[in-house]
Design a protein around this motif. Structure first.
Motif, PDB file in Angstrom:
ATOM      1  N   SER A 124      43.044  51.176  56.064  1.00 45.71           N
ATOM      2  CA  SER A 124      43.417  51.553  57.432  1.00 45.71           C
ATOM      3  C   SER A 124      44.835  52.116  57.453  1.00 45.71           C
ATOM      4  CB  SER A 124      43.307  50.352  58.373  1.00 45.71           C
ATOM      5  OG  SER A 124      44.078  49.265  57.881  1.00 45.71           O
ATOM      6  N   PRO A 125      45.035  53.257  56.767  1.00 43.69           N
ATOM      7  CA  PRO A 125      46.396  53.800  56.648  1.00 43.69           C
ATOM      8  C   PRO A 125      46.992  54.234  57.980  1.00 43.69           C
ATOM      9  CG  PRO A 125      44.776  55.389  55.876  1.00 43.69           C
ATOM     10  CD  PRO A 125      44.035  54.113  56.114  1.00 43.69           C
ATOM     11  N   ASP A 126      46.146  54.517  58.976  1.00 44.26           N
ATOM     12  CA  ASP A 126      46.653  54.998  60.255  1.00 44.26           C
ATOM     13  C   ASP A 126      47.125  53.864  61.157  1.00 44.26           C
ATOM     14  OD1 ASP A 126      46.047  57.595  59.498  1.00 44.26           O
ATOM     15  OD2 ASP A 126      44.041  57.527  60.393  1.00 44.26           O
ATOM     16  N   ARG A 127      46.752  52.627  60.857  1.00 40.73           N
ATOM     17  CA  ARG A 127      47.089  51.526  61.747  1.00 40.73           C
ATOM     18  C   ARG A 127      48.596  51.288  61.812  1.00 40.73           C
ATOM     19  NH1 ARG A 127      45.145  49.281  66.256  1.00 40.73           N
ATOM     20  NH2 ARG A 127      45.491  47.004  66.364  1.00 40.73           N
ATOM     21  N   LEU A 128      49.256  51.370  60.674  1.00 43.99           N
ATOM     22  CA  LEU A 128      50.706  51.154  60.639  1.00 43.99           C
ATOM     23  C   LEU A 128      51.415  52.203  61.488  1.00 43.99           C
ATOM     24  CD1 LEU A 128      52.861  49.325  59.364  1.00 43.99           C
ATOM     25  CD2 LEU A 128      53.018  50.958  57.487  1.00 43.99           C
ATOM     26  N   LYS A 129      50.992  53.455  61.367  1.00 47.93           N
ATOM     27  CA  LYS A 129      51.586  54.515  62.180  1.00 47.93           C
ATOM     28  C   LYS A 129      51.302  54.288  63.661  1.00 47.93           C
ATOM     29  CE  LYS A 129      51.870  59.559  62.618  1.00 47.93           C
ATOM     30  NZ  LYS A 129      51.807  59.561  64.079  1.00 47.93           N
ATOM     31  N   GLN A 130      50.114  53.825  63.979  1.00 48.61           N
ATOM     32  CA  GLN A 130      49.761  53.578  65.377  1.00 48.61           C
ATOM     33  C   GLN A 130      50.650  52.489  65.986  1.00 48.61           C
ATOM     34  OE1 GLN A 130      45.800  52.041  65.960  1.00 48.61           O
ATOM     35  NE2 GLN A 130      45.728  52.685  68.103  1.00 48.61           N
ATOM     36  N   ILE A 131      50.905  51.438  65.213  1.00 48.78           N
ATOM     37  CA  ILE A 131      51.769  50.355  65.697  1.00 48.78           C
ATOM     38  C   ILE A 131      53.176  50.882  65.973  1.00 48.78           C
ATOM     39  CG2 ILE A 131      52.871  48.173  65.061  1.00 48.78           C
ATOM     40  CD1 ILE A 131      50.312  47.592  63.384  1.00 48.78           C
ATOM     41  N   GLY A 132      53.706  51.658  65.018  1.00 47.61           N
ATOM     42  CA  GLY A 132      55.045  52.209  65.189  1.00 47.61           C
ATOM     43  C   GLY A 132      55.132  53.184  66.346  1.00 47.61           C
ATOM     44  N   ASP A 133      54.132  54.055  66.485  1.00 43.17           N
ATOM     45  CA  ASP A 133      54.156  55.066  67.542  1.00 43.17           C
ATOM     46  C   ASP A 133      54.067  54.430  68.931  1.00 43.17           C
ATOM     47  OD1 ASP A 133      54.363  57.045  65.653  1.00 43.17           O
ATOM     48  OD2 ASP A 133      52.261  57.694  65.784  1.00 43.17           O
TER      49      ASP A 133
END
Length: 235
Positions: free
Chosen positions: A22-31
């Motif tokens: 789930s590589p996009d989850r970390l970016k989603q949390i930050g965004d």
């Protein structure tokens, strides 16, 4: 000297540092965290960011009859705590602070469901927080409306002109003999304008180019004062 504490979702982000599925989850949390903070900035909400590691070593709860219940971090006391969207877990120490804070009458604004994990493990402690009177869950887009400044000793409200297209930011410092308020419009295309309402007794304008200090027009607002501002693009 800010009275709102926004918990940084660091421990949630830690869970996804090596999550190759789930590589996009970390970016989603930050965004989503960044978007929440920018909505506070645009609404001129004054806040501090709460680091769970710092809170673990320097956090406590104080129920003061004069000030109300505060979550204390070091020398600072906060009357409102905010949980950002996508906060899935908090540390055991953070949860203990939030439990005590709400139990003693604190106010917690959550921009999403209560954390279902503590230290990354399933827990019902977050769900129990929602049963406390001080718990309030709001949509992230509505959080800044809930946190609008209310009348008090250090009251200051910056009201934007309706449909203002500028990008207004401010910084305030409270000193022994008054306050410094810095306003800036970061838009390169649109001006910004509005009204400052404060329980200060008078207003001065300090010219940063010349160092000159002079009077600034203001009028009465209830038991305090108000003054208008207008800034050009990049002003």
């Amino acid at each position: 000297l800010n009275r709102i504490l926004v918990i940084q979702p660091t421990t949630t982000a830690w869970m996804y540092q090596n999550a190759s599925d789930s590589p996009d989850r970390l970016k989603q949390i930050g965004d989503t965290f960044f978007d929440l903070l920018m909505s506070f900035e645009r609404a001129q909400i004054e806040y501090d960011i709460g680091c769970e590691n710092v809170m673990a070593g320097h956090g406590s709860v104080l129920a003061n009859p004069a000030k109300g219940t505060e979550l204390i971090v070091g020398l600072r006391g906060y009357h409102t705590v905010v949980l950002p969207p996508l906060t899935e877990t908090v540390s055991d120490k953070t949860m203990a602070l939030l439990e005590e804070y709400l139990r003693k009458g604190g106010v917690l604004i959550s921009c999403g469901p209560a954390p279902a994990l503590v230290d990354g493990r399933p827990s019902d402690r977050g769900a129990k927080l929602t049963k406390q009177p001080g718990w309030r869950q709001v949509e992230p887009a509505m959080a800044s409306d809930v946190l609008t400044p209310t009348w008090g000793k250090d009251f200051l409200a910056i009201r934007r002109t309706p449909h203002d297209a500028g990008n207004l930011f401010h910084h305030r410092r409270r000193l022994a003999d008054g306050e410094l308020l810095f306003l800036v419009n970061t838009s390169i295309e649109s001006p910004t304008s509005g009204m400052i309402q404060t329980n200060a007794r008078s207003v001065e304008q300090w010219d940063l180019h010349t160092g000159a200090i002079g009077p600034y027009p203001f009028g009465k607002f209830q038991h305090a004062i108000e003054c208008r501002f207008s800034l050009p693009p990049c002003g």
